[in-house]
Motif scaffolding. Sequence first.
Motif, PDB file in Angstrom:
ATOM      1  N   GLY A  86      27.198  42.126  18.933  1.00  0.00           N
ATOM      2  CA  GLY A  86      27.710  41.914  20.095  1.00  0.00           C
ATOM      3  C   GLY A  86      28.624  43.101  20.373  1.00  0.00           C
ATOM      4  O   GLY A  86      28.569  44.219  19.727  1.00  0.00           O
ATOM      5  N   TYR A  87      29.430  42.778  21.502  1.00  0.00           N
ATOM      6  CA  TYR A  87      30.586  43.848  21.900  1.00  0.00           C
ATOM      7  C   TYR A  87      31.650  44.029  20.724  1.00  0.00           C
ATOM      8  O   TYR A  87      32.000  43.289  20.071  1.00  0.00           O
ATOM      9  CB  TYR A  87      31.461  43.382  22.850  1.00  0.00           C
ATOM     10  N   LYS A  88      31.880  45.440  20.538  1.00  0.00           N
ATOM     11  CA  LYS A  88      32.873  45.833  19.349  1.00  0.00           C
ATOM     12  C   LYS A  88      33.572  47.000  19.876  1.00  0.00           C
ATOM     13  O   LYS A  88      33.061  47.478  20.981  1.00  0.00           O
ATOM     14  CB  LYS A  88      32.150  46.074  18.045  1.00  0.00           C
ATOM     15  N   LYS A  89      34.610  47.196  19.537  1.00  0.00           N
ATOM     16  CA  LYS A  89      35.339  48.521  19.920  1.00  0.00           C
ATOM     17  C   LYS A  89      35.803  49.290  18.572  1.00  0.00           C
ATOM     18  O   LYS A  89      35.835  48.694  17.684  1.00  0.00           O
ATOM     19  CB  LYS A  89      36.609  48.320  20.705  1.00  0.00           C
ATOM     20  N   HIS A  90      35.830  50.566  18.474  1.00  0.00           N
ATOM     21  CA  HIS A  90      36.321  51.506  17.568  1.00  0.00           C
ATOM     22  C   HIS A  90      35.389  51.165  16.443  1.00  0.00           C
ATOM     23  O   HIS A  90      35.629  51.031  15.166  1.00  0.00           O
ATOM     24  CB  HIS A  90      37.953  50.984  17.284  1.00  0.00           C
TER      25      HIS A  90
END
Length: 403
Positions: A86-90
């Motif tokens: 799903g959604y992740k950052k960096h």
Amino acid sequence: MSRQQAQLAVAQDIVSGVARAGSEQQDPVRAAAEIYRALAPCEPTCVVFYCCTRYPLELLARELSRYFPDITVIGCTSAGEITPLGYKKHSISAFGLSQSLFAVESVLIENLAAFTKSDADTLVDGMLNNLRKKAVTSSPIDKQCFALSLLDGLSVREELVINALSESLHEIPLVGGSAGDDQHFVDTQVFHNGKFYSDAAVFMLVNTACNFEVFSQHHLAPMQEKLVVTQVSPDLRVVQEFNAEPAALEYCRINNLKLEDLNSRTFAMYPLAVQIGDHLYIRSIQQVNDDLSLTFFCAIDAGVVLTQMTSPGLLSHTSMIFNLLEESVGEIQLLIGFDCIHRRAEIDEYQLEEDMSELYMEHNVIGFSTYGEQINGLHLNHTFTGVAIGYPRDQANPDLTLT
């Protein structure tokens, strides 16, 4: 490496010949290794990736080229990633398309300001001729082919390039996204076969034996207030005045906001749209400037009437999109998703990340948060756009092999 990182690193479907991957490793050497381990088993003919700008890009480019030396590799920087979890950052998200079910042709387009319709005609004709020689289907190439575009998200040239390419493609659908840089709005880049580039686009044609559906949807509904663009610098996408008043002040007025409230979050939560025929197309604001003008992500011109919009529910609308796509292509083995950064802001505002991530995981979405989305000849904002890829037409109910 944690158990979650291990899960994120490898998610592949060997039966269908599609692989999905992601890595939260901050060391680009380790991140590239994780991506390789996840994608290599499907014997890809191409790899597509999206990465955070925190990575040292030259080193990441070197490592990806080392692991995938003899195949097409394209990608871009992002403003958030959609991974197998799903959604992740960096992080980095990626997918691979197997040589057994896919054939591709890719090209780098530099100096976007000088790109013409004639250039597009020559480019597309040459790519289609090459693709026909290695096609994986017996059908005419334009019946089992889609185009994928990745553009420098700060180039202010998306409309020019996408319109030219779409006209040259005729019946072949085009879908894509504008590269991001975690909302710094300083440096967005695309990647093609070993190197990152600014003021450039990557364009790829994909022939496949699988069912697929190209789509673009937004979840917003119109309200009563209108804004007329009365002063604008269209080449810069900067609006100085709405209704003959400073643009930022008029925007604040219709939304009951204060000037100090204006930021990326409020621009996401209080969108505007232009009506063309029966359709409303979102025109998202990127930033407020010191002179009270507003910079937009998409093309904007004098006389355009913008409608105030509201969100009746992002989660339910996205679930509906997946239901419609499954009716069209069957079970989705990969959904290449271009998800506007303003959708991500709304998701964060209403704490929907976990639910949206579950929905994206369930439908095998790999993608990134964009500075704009492309569908055929249009450059859009605030949409979920992409291509859903099902299984080959002669392959019924395949068993997924996930590791």
